[in-house]
Design an enzyme around this catalytic site. Sequence first.
Site, PDB file in Angstrom:
ATOM      1  N   MET A  25       0.851  -1.199   0.000  1.00 47.25           N
ATOM      2  CA  MET A  25       0.000   0.000   0.000  1.00 47.25           C
ATOM      3  C   MET A  25       0.884   1.245   0.000  1.00 47.25           C
ATOM      4  SD  MET A  25      -3.430  -0.965   2.048  1.00 47.25           S
ATOM      5  CE  MET A  25      -2.855  -0.607   3.665  1.00 47.25           C
ATOM      6  N   ALA A  27       4.116   3.775   1.088  1.00 47.19           N
ATOM      7  CA  ALA A  27       4.798   4.148   2.340  1.00 47.19           C
ATOM      8  C   ALA A  27       5.858   3.093   2.647  1.00 47.19           C
ATOM      9  CB  ALA A  27       3.803   4.324   3.483  1.00 47.19           C
ATOM     10  N   HIS A  32       9.687  -3.571   3.480  1.00 48.64           N
ATOM     11  CA  HIS A  32       9.337  -3.799   2.073  1.00 48.64           C
ATOM     12  C   HIS A  32      10.599  -4.091   1.250  1.00 48.64           C
ATOM     13  CE1 HIS A  32       5.823  -1.199   3.339  1.00 48.64           C
ATOM     14  NE2 HIS A  32       5.199  -2.220   2.780  1.00 48.64           N
ATOM     15  N   GLU A 144       5.765 -11.541   7.222  1.00 47.02           N
ATOM     16  CA  GLU A 144       5.200 -12.240   8.388  1.00 47.02           C
ATOM     17  C   GLU A 144       4.669 -11.247   9.416  1.00 47.02           C
ATOM     18  OE1 GLU A 144       8.084 -14.908  10.016  1.00 47.02           O
ATOM     19  OE2 GLU A 144       7.784 -16.386   8.419  1.00 47.02           O
ATOM     20  N   LYS A 145       5.030  -9.987   9.276  1.00 51.37           N
ATOM     21  CA  LYS A 145       4.511  -8.963  10.191  1.00 51.37           C
ATOM     22  C   LYS A 145       2.978  -9.022  10.231  1.00 51.37           C
ATOM     23  CE  LYS A 145       3.943  -4.720  11.956  1.00 51.37           C
ATOM     24  NZ  LYS A 145       2.606  -4.511  11.410  1.00 51.37           N
ATOM     25  N   GLN A 149      -2.854 -12.261   7.970  1.00 47.91           N
ATOM     26  CA  GLN A 149      -3.062 -11.986   6.538  1.00 47.91           C
ATOM     27  C   GLN A 149      -2.321 -13.017   5.692  1.00 47.91           C
ATOM     28  OE1 GLN A 149      -2.823  -7.932   4.597  1.00 47.91           O
ATOM     29  NE2 GLN A 149      -0.764  -8.607   4.115  1.00 47.91           N
TER      30      GLN A 149
HETATM   31  O1  PAF Z   1      -0.218  -5.813   3.635  1.00 51.43           O
HETATM   32  C1  PAF Z   1      -0.615  -4.892   2.890  1.00 51.43           C
HETATM   33  O2  PAF Z   1       0.078  -3.899   2.668  1.00 51.43           O
HETATM   34  C2  PAF Z   1      -1.998  -4.997   2.261  1.00 51.43           C
HETATM   35  O3  PAF Z   1      -2.900  -5.623   3.117  1.00 51.43           O
HETATM   36  C3  PAF Z   1      -1.981  -5.692   0.895  1.00 51.43           C
HETATM   37  C4  PAF Z   1      -1.539  -7.146   1.001  1.00 51.43           C
HETATM   38  C5  PAF Z   1      -1.047  -4.941  -0.053  1.00 51.43           C
HETATM   39  C6  PAF Z   1      -3.385  -5.681   0.285  1.00 51.43           C
HETATM   40  O4  PAF Z   1      -3.863  -4.384   0.134  1.00 51.43           O
END
Ligand code: PAF
Length: 281
Positions: A25, A27, A32, A144-145, A149
Amino acid sequence: MVRTRPDLAAARDAMIGTVAVVMTMGALHEGHATLLRAARESADHVIVTIFVNPLQFGPNEDFDRYPRTFDADFELCRRAGVDLVFAPSPAEIYPAGEPAVRVNPGPLGERLEGSSRPGFFHGVLTVVLKFLQLTRPDLAFFGEKDYQQLALIRLMARDLEVPVRIVGVPTVRESDGLALSSRNRYLSAPERQAALSLSAALRAAADAAARGLGGDAAIAAGRAVFQEREGAELDYLVLTDPDLGPAPESGAARILVAARVGATRLIDNAPAHLAPTAPAN
Ligand code: PAF
């Protein structure tokens, strides 16, 4: 960098060899960057998606104030050797408005984050599935943070026959233990200090588990951290098996925590090993 589906499709068609996707998303931070490096090492081409997904934010959540730092994000991708950045608008992804059909995350999606943020995982899985269809990757990397999800994305890929390998990448932390998160930008200096309660609670719980004190004592040790320190309001602290099922008696486990620090909700998790408990005399 492309912003539309036709441009993405054309760029994707031109890729020969294996393709990895990292969905974000924006930022972007060192967490990342670690995902990008893992993807870069595993595939011939790396696609990054940058999209603040309105579908996964509740009405009182931070969609409007979510940090949008596209120029810096693009530069980080460029330096990491990313081949393609897909940064669509909401209208490009949801041309008919909010989708009537969404991915149902099932029972695991109702617990923990799903219980605190109703509809959150429907929104996440729906956009992840859309991006998997649009980018057609061989591999998809997730941190894994966001452990729940990651578990749900794995379940979705398995249950819906999505032909992709989901790869989890360990959490990156500051030297004092704070897990990197785009939402850390919201924290004032005192709030950042208070946010250390999350990782400290995970460490306390993992230590108790490793000493053979049992799952309940491990959770109590983690909770005590929140009682001793100020500024972080605990939402949940749980111990589960590595797949988020019921806590095992002994062996591999996962500890997950969520807390509110000021107006910011933070989550974190860590692996743990439950040593066998000492038999009672
Ligand atoms: O983890 C995230 O940044 C979001 O949940 C994702 C997987 C990009 C989906 O919008």
